[in-house]
Scaffold this motif. Structure first.
Motif, PDB file in Angstrom:
ATOM      1  N   TYR A 176       0.847  -1.192   0.000  1.00  0.00           N
ATOM      2  CA  TYR A 176       0.000   0.000   0.000  1.00  0.00           C
ATOM      3  C   TYR A 176       0.882   1.241   0.000  1.00  0.00           C
ATOM      4  CZ  TYR A 176      -3.729  -3.256   0.897  1.00  0.00           C
ATOM      5  OH  TYR A 176      -4.611  -4.290   0.771  1.00  0.00           O
ATOM      6  N   VAL A 177       0.595   2.114  -0.946  1.00  0.00           N
ATOM      7  CA  VAL A 177       1.327   3.369  -1.077  1.00  0.00           C
ATOM      8  C   VAL A 177       0.333   4.513  -0.898  1.00  0.00           C
ATOM      9  CG1 VAL A 177       2.687   4.850  -2.610  1.00  0.00           C
ATOM     10  CG2 VAL A 177       3.047   2.365  -2.618  1.00  0.00           C
ATOM     11  N   HIS A 178       0.662   5.435  -0.003  1.00  0.00           N
ATOM     12  CA  HIS A 178      -0.220   6.557   0.299  1.00  0.00           C
ATOM     13  C   HIS A 178       0.436   7.848  -0.214  1.00  0.00           C
ATOM     14  CE1 HIS A 178      -2.300   3.685   2.867  1.00  0.00           C
ATOM     15  NE2 HIS A 178      -1.127   3.400   3.415  1.00  0.00           N
ATOM     16  N   TYR A 179      -0.273   8.548  -1.063  1.00  0.00           N
ATOM     17  CA  TYR A 179       0.279   9.766  -1.665  1.00  0.00           C
ATOM     18  C   TYR A 179      -0.822  10.809  -1.765  1.00  0.00           C
ATOM     19  CZ  TYR A 179      -2.102   8.822  -6.107  1.00  0.00           C
ATOM     20  OH  TYR A 179      -3.065   8.633  -7.072  1.00  0.00           O
ATOM     21  N   TYR A 180      -0.471  11.963  -2.279  1.00  0.00           N
ATOM     22  CA  TYR A 180      -1.507  12.975  -2.536  1.00  0.00           C
ATOM     23  C   TYR A 180      -1.209  13.707  -3.834  1.00  0.00           C
ATOM     24  CZ  TYR A 180       1.772  16.461  -0.549  1.00  0.00           C
ATOM     25  OH  TYR A 180       2.856  17.265  -0.290  1.00  0.00           O
ATOM     26  N   ALA A 181      -2.284  14.012  -4.538  1.00  0.00           N
ATOM     27  CA  ALA A 181      -2.216  14.737  -5.805  1.00  0.00           C
ATOM     28  C   ALA A 181      -3.603  15.260  -6.121  1.00  0.00           C
ATOM     29  CB  ALA A 181      -1.721  13.827  -6.932  1.00  0.00           C
ATOM     30  N   LYS A 182      -3.680  16.317  -6.882  1.00  0.00           N
ATOM     31  CA  LYS A 182      -4.971  16.846  -7.295  1.00  0.00           C
ATOM     32  C   LYS A 182      -5.601  15.907  -8.309  1.00  0.00           C
ATOM     33  CE  LYS A 182      -3.983  21.749  -6.527  1.00  0.00           C
ATOM     34  NZ  LYS A 182      -3.819  23.088  -7.142  1.00  0.00           N
ATOM     35  N   GLY A 183      -6.831  15.496  -8.029  1.00  0.00           N
ATOM     36  CA  GLY A 183      -7.531  14.607  -8.938  1.00  0.00           C
ATOM     37  C   GLY A 183      -8.882  15.159  -9.315  1.00  0.00           C
ATOM     38  N   ASN A 184      -9.870  14.293  -9.335  1.00  0.00           N
ATOM     39  CA  ASN A 184     -11.226  14.713  -9.708  1.00  0.00           C
ATOM     40  C   ASN A 184     -11.974  15.393  -8.569  1.00  0.00           C
ATOM     41  OD1 ASN A 184     -10.865  13.634 -12.243  1.00  0.00           O
ATOM     42  ND2 ASN A 184     -11.721  11.636 -11.693  1.00  0.00           N
ATOM     43  N   ASN A 185     -11.305  15.541  -7.419  1.00  0.00           N
ATOM     44  CA  ASN A 185     -11.980  16.074  -6.243  1.00  0.00           C
ATOM     45  C   ASN A 185     -11.610  17.536  -5.975  1.00  0.00           C
ATOM     46  OD1 ASN A 185     -13.762  15.553  -4.143  1.00  0.00           O
ATOM     47  ND2 ASN A 185     -12.123  15.244  -2.668  1.00  0.00           N
ATOM     48  N   GLU A 186     -10.975  18.183  -6.926  1.00  0.00           N
ATOM     49  CA  GLU A 186     -10.439  19.518  -6.675  1.00  0.00           C
ATOM     50  C   GLU A 186     -11.528  20.529  -6.338  1.00  0.00           C
ATOM     51  OE1 GLU A 186      -7.357  22.747  -8.661  1.00  0.00           O
ATOM     52  OE2 GLU A 186      -7.865  20.890  -9.716  1.00  0.00           O
ATOM     53  N   GLN A 187     -12.666  20.468  -7.025  1.00  0.00           N
ATOM     54  CA  GLN A 187     -13.740  21.422  -6.762  1.00  0.00           C
ATOM     55  C   GLN A 187     -14.246  21.305  -5.331  1.00  0.00           C
ATOM     56  OE1 GLN A 187     -16.974  21.184  -9.532  1.00  0.00           O
ATOM     57  NE2 GLN A 187     -18.151  22.817  -8.564  1.00  0.00           N
ATOM     58  N   SER A 188     -14.428  20.088  -4.862  1.00  0.00           N
ATOM     59  CA  SER A 188     -14.885  19.881  -3.490  1.00  0.00           C
ATOM     60  C   SER A 188     -13.850  20.362  -2.490  1.00  0.00           C
ATOM     61  CB  SER A 188     -15.182  18.390  -3.267  1.00  0.00           C
ATOM     62  OG  SER A 188     -15.499  18.134  -1.919  1.00  0.00           O
ATOM     63  N   LEU A 189     -12.568  20.105  -2.766  1.00  0.00           N
ATOM     64  CA  LEU A 189     -11.509  20.534  -1.855  1.00  0.00           C
ATOM     65  C   LEU A 189     -11.430  22.057  -1.796  1.00  0.00           C
ATOM     66  CD1 LEU A 189      -8.760  17.948  -2.859  1.00  0.00           C
ATOM     67  CD2 LEU A 189      -9.985  18.023  -0.688  1.00  0.00           C
ATOM     68  N   ASN A 190     -11.584  22.704  -2.936  1.00  0.00           N
ATOM     69  CA  ASN A 190     -11.544  24.170  -2.962  1.00  0.00           C
ATOM     70  C   ASN A 190     -12.695  24.771  -2.162  1.00  0.00           C
ATOM     71  OD1 ASN A 190      -9.245  24.197  -4.537  1.00  0.00           O
ATOM     72  ND2 ASN A 190     -10.375  24.349  -6.478  1.00  0.00           N
ATOM     73  N   MET A 191     -13.814  24.089  -2.157  1.00  0.00           N
ATOM     74  CA  MET A 191     -14.963  24.584  -1.412  1.00  0.00           C
ATOM     75  C   MET A 191     -14.754  24.405   0.094  1.00  0.00           C
ATOM     76  SD  MET A 191     -18.939  23.291  -1.637  1.00  0.00           S
ATOM     77  CE  MET A 191     -18.489  21.679  -0.973  1.00  0.00           C
ATOM     78  N   ARG A 192     -14.159  23.261   0.496  1.00  0.00           N
ATOM     79  CA  ARG A 192     -13.991  22.986   1.924  1.00  0.00           C
ATOM     80  C   ARG A 192     -12.752  23.648   2.518  1.00  0.00           C
ATOM     81  NH1 ARG A 192     -13.713  16.843   2.354  1.00  0.00           N
ATOM     82  NH2 ARG A 192     -12.976  16.977   0.212  1.00  0.00           N
TER      83      ARG A 192
END
Length: 772
Positions: free
Chosen positions: A355-371
């Protein structure tokens, strides 16, 4: 051993001379009766309403979540503490424990004797459940008895484990109520351990193994696992061992430190045995179901067998993934994720899960920008990690993954698994945008098969206005050819694909060519290259459309097929007249299993605007023609005049050359022998039936099988290499032999007569004892 049996017999006499054991049995029987008859009533009502039944044994008994056994397990833990709370507490409170201390009986004999009485009572409770199972033998057509026997074994082992826990808690106190409450508390802990310390790999494995929650699911489902059997035996042994040492420490007035060492020794032994028994290489399974429902199909087993050497499945979880996918990439979900591959690990124990845990902008950017509008990506990860109680440093930026970044970007940084062999070959396994979400056996086996064999390469011809396999428009083929998140797309079923033009020869690695709805005719050079591909024995899927006869017939004519002028219509008060419902022919089921399923499921293929097919000249071209789909409904004709079906009405006009066309083929399969192999061609009179728009379209009371059309077509064209055939033998237990009257009699017998007989038995024993 004689002393142990004597103690067990004495304990059973005490139990059944008291009302508590009888009360538990009677209440348990009534509750089991209500649960069973409640489930059975649904099947009786379904049959009375004229609907067909399906896999009754599974749905009534062995479903691990909604079957009779599974529902009943939710009540078992209420009864055992009431049964065991006085076993040792009674001895302690009454002072009779001193007689046991002074008797020539060992501590182990006392504990084992009392547990044997619990095991006998567990056997009796299991026997009551078996009465409902025996009922199924007579009430269910072709009842799958072996599959239910494993469920009874699971129930017996669970009651035995509960009993061992209750016996230990009873040995700790002279207060029976405290013993009962303590037993409930231990049950809660054993159910909750799988949620503890999930971030520490070794400890996580131990805590997950210790959890009793869900341990009987595989037994109920019809499979016996050595890990689960050993689990229950270890739990029973653990608490019996603790009880023996507790009894010994009181009897011998052992120092607390010595007792603690003994307790730790017992617990440590249980942990070691449990950890070893959960290692894949040491696990054994037996599938008791008739159709081997809990085991990989033979096709999947063959694929796994070919994947020799090491195989690593690496899951890449993005901390900034879509909300509903986020949880699946976090450490607490890892062990549950591993169980999804348990059937594969069963046949290939050397599979490693990473299991590899990372972070990158994906299809959730709009929701993240709102929160989190003012936070950077790294700060957002910190917030998310804090929410789930995780260390944010475990998530690395995607740029640190180097070679994998390109692969992850191609998957839009969604939750994804990458399968890799020791040789370096890789294959991607995805999760999907549907209610099921996770890959099934078909998708997992297809991903492994891509590693062990060269699967068919599909070429989509372009350059003449054809349907596109990259675009997402309604008329294009992206959904079934390219879309990663659509389960039935070719890329998720084992196929590779590419777009190509015919201004040069078709590459040798292309084995299936798709030509769909050309707007302009092929120039001479392109026809030559197509003919070369045909001459070498390449397979094709050709999809035409009404009003495209002029451009498509020169291609279809190479195989002796012609698209008829006009289009097939059948006036319908709910839909446009040119929306046709096609049915598979009898011959279609012999070509591919998927075609046969369309007929068995009483489904239809929806074909918006379809041209009828004539294949009289196929034999002259050397091909054997087989109609796959036909407009076999009365009232269909070939419409030559009407083109606007919104404002105009189609009317059969024989004077214009229009004629009835029911039984007219709308899809044809052709084959011949060339260059030592069978060449296969499918011609469709409609290109829309496999387009994005149609696959995503739903109509009231219409149950389309267009997905099966795609699966069957490419399964045949690929010589059955893909999609992977995970079909199982059909269920035969599809009926019950009782109606409403029989059900009412059965309900009275289970909920009234059976508990009544138990009550009478208790009263007889009580009266006889009073007389003595």
């Amino acid at each position: 051993m004689k002393q142990t049996i004597r103690i067990a017999r004495t304990e059973l006499q005490l139990l059944f001379y008291s009302p508590i054991a009888w009360l538990i049995l009677i209440v348990f029987t009534i509750q089991a009766s209500l649960v069973f008859t409640g489930s059975l009533e649904g099947f009786v009502n379904t049959k009375e309403l004229g609907y067909p039944l399906h896999s009754v044994t599974l749905n009534l008994y062995t479903d691990p979540w909604n079957g009779f056994y599974a529902k009943l397990l939710g009540y078992l833990y209420f009864y055992i503490p009431l049964l065991t709370m006085g076993m040792m507490s009674r001895e302690l409170s009454s002072g009779s424990i001193k007689l046991l201390y002074s008797s020539p009986i060992s501590d182990a004999q006392i504990i084992f004797g009392k547990f044997m009485s619990v095991a006998a009572y567990a056997l009796l409770m299991t026997g009551i459940v078996s009465l409902f199972t025996l009922y199924g033998v007579f009430a269910v057509d072709n009842f799958d008895l072996p599959a239910t026997l494993t469920g009874l074994l699971g129930i017996f082992l669970l009651i035995g484990a509960y009993g061992a826990v209750g016996l230990f808690m009873s040995s700790l106190t002279s207060y029976q109520v405290v013993a009962a409450m303590g037993t409930f508390a231990v049950f809660a802990v054993l159910s909750y351990t799988s949620q503890l310390w999930q971030n520490v790999p070794f400890v996580r494995d131990i805590m997950f193994w210790l959890s009793i929650s869900g341990r009987t699911n595989e037994f109920i489902g019809g499979i016996i696992s050595s890990e689960d059997v050993i689990y229950f035996l270890v739990v029973i042994g653990l608490f019996l061992g603790l009880s023996i040492y507790r009894f010994r420490s009181v009897r011998q007035k052992t120092r607390a430190s010595v007792s603690l060492v003994r307790y730790l020794l017992v617990i440590g032994s249980a942990v070691i045995i449990g950890y070893l028994s959960s290692r894949p290489a040491l696990m054994f399974f037996y599938d008791a179901t008739r159709t081997k429902l809990r085991t990989l199909t033979k096709a999947s087993q063959d694929i796994v067998r070919k994947a020799k050497g090491g195989l690593t499945i690496t899951t890449y979880g993005n901390a900034l993934d879509e909300d509903r996918l986020l949880i699946f990439g976090l450490p607490p979900f890892e062990l549950q994720d591993m169980r999804m591959f348990r059937e594969y690990i069963r046949f290939k124990p050397e599979i490693k899960m990473k299991y590899v845990h990372y972070y990158a902008k994906g299809n959730n950017e709009q929701s993240l920008n709102m929160r989190y509008p003012k936070l950077s990506d790294k700060e957002r990860v910190g917030k998310i990690a804090q929410t789930f109680g995780l260390d944010s440093t475990m998530f690395v930026p995607v740029n640190d993954l180097h070679k994998m970044k390109e692969t992850l970007a191609g998957e839009h940084f969604r939750h994804v698994k990458v399968l890799q062999r020791d040789s370096g070959q890789q294959s991607v396994l995805r999760i999907f945008n549907d209610p099921m979400l996770f890959p099934s056996e078909a998708e997992i086996s297809a991903a492994i098969k891509r590693l062990v064999t060269t699967l068919p390469k599909v070429g989509f011809v372009g350059g003449h206005g054809e349907r596109d396999c990259i675009k997402e428009g309604d008329r294009d083929y992206n959904k079934f050819a390219r879309e990663n998140t659509f389960r039935y797309s070719l890329i998720n079923q084992g196929f590779d694909f590419e777009q190509l033009t015919l201004d040069q020869e078709v590459p040798a690695h292309v084995s299936i060519l798709v030509i769909a709805d050309m707007k302009t005719a092929l120039p001479e050079l392109h026809l030559q290259h197509l003919q070369q591909y045909i001459d070498r024995g390449g397979n094709l899927l050709i999809a035409g459309e009404p009003k495209r006869q002029e451009t498509m017939n020169p291609v279809a004519g190479l195989f002796g097929v012609q698209l008829m002028e006009g289009r097939l219509v059948r006036p319908n008060k709910d839909f446009q007249a040119d929306l046709l419902f096609a049915h598979p022919t009898q011959e279609a089921g012999k070509i591919a299993e998927a075609f046969g399923l369309i007929g068995k499921n009483r489904q239809i293929v929806v074909m918006p605007s379809v041209a009828g097919l004539q294949y009289n000249n196929a034999a002259a071209k050397g091909y054997t023609a087989t109609p796959l789909l036909a407009a076999d409904t009365a009232g269909v004709w070939n419409e030559l005049e009407t083109v606007d079906f919104v404002d105009d009405s189609a009317v059969l006009n024989p004077a214009a050359g229009e004629a009835a066309a029911n039984r007219t083929a709308t899809a044809v399969a052709l084959s011949r022998q060339v260059n030592g192999k069978e060449q296969k061609v499918i011609v469709l009179g409609d290109a829309d039936c496999i387009s994005n728009g149609e696959l995503g379209h739903s109509r009231k009371d219409i149950f389309p099988a267009n997905f099966l059309l795609i699966a069957g077509a490419f399964n045949w064209l690929s010589d059955y290499q893909a999609p992977v055939d995970v079909a199982r033998p059909p269920f035969t237990d599809n009926d019950i032999h009782i109606g409403k009257t029989g059900f009412k009699v059965s309900k009275i017998a289970f909920t009234g007569v059976l508990p009544g007989l138990m009550l009478i038995s208790y009263l007889v024993i009580w009266i006889r004892r009073r007389r003595q």
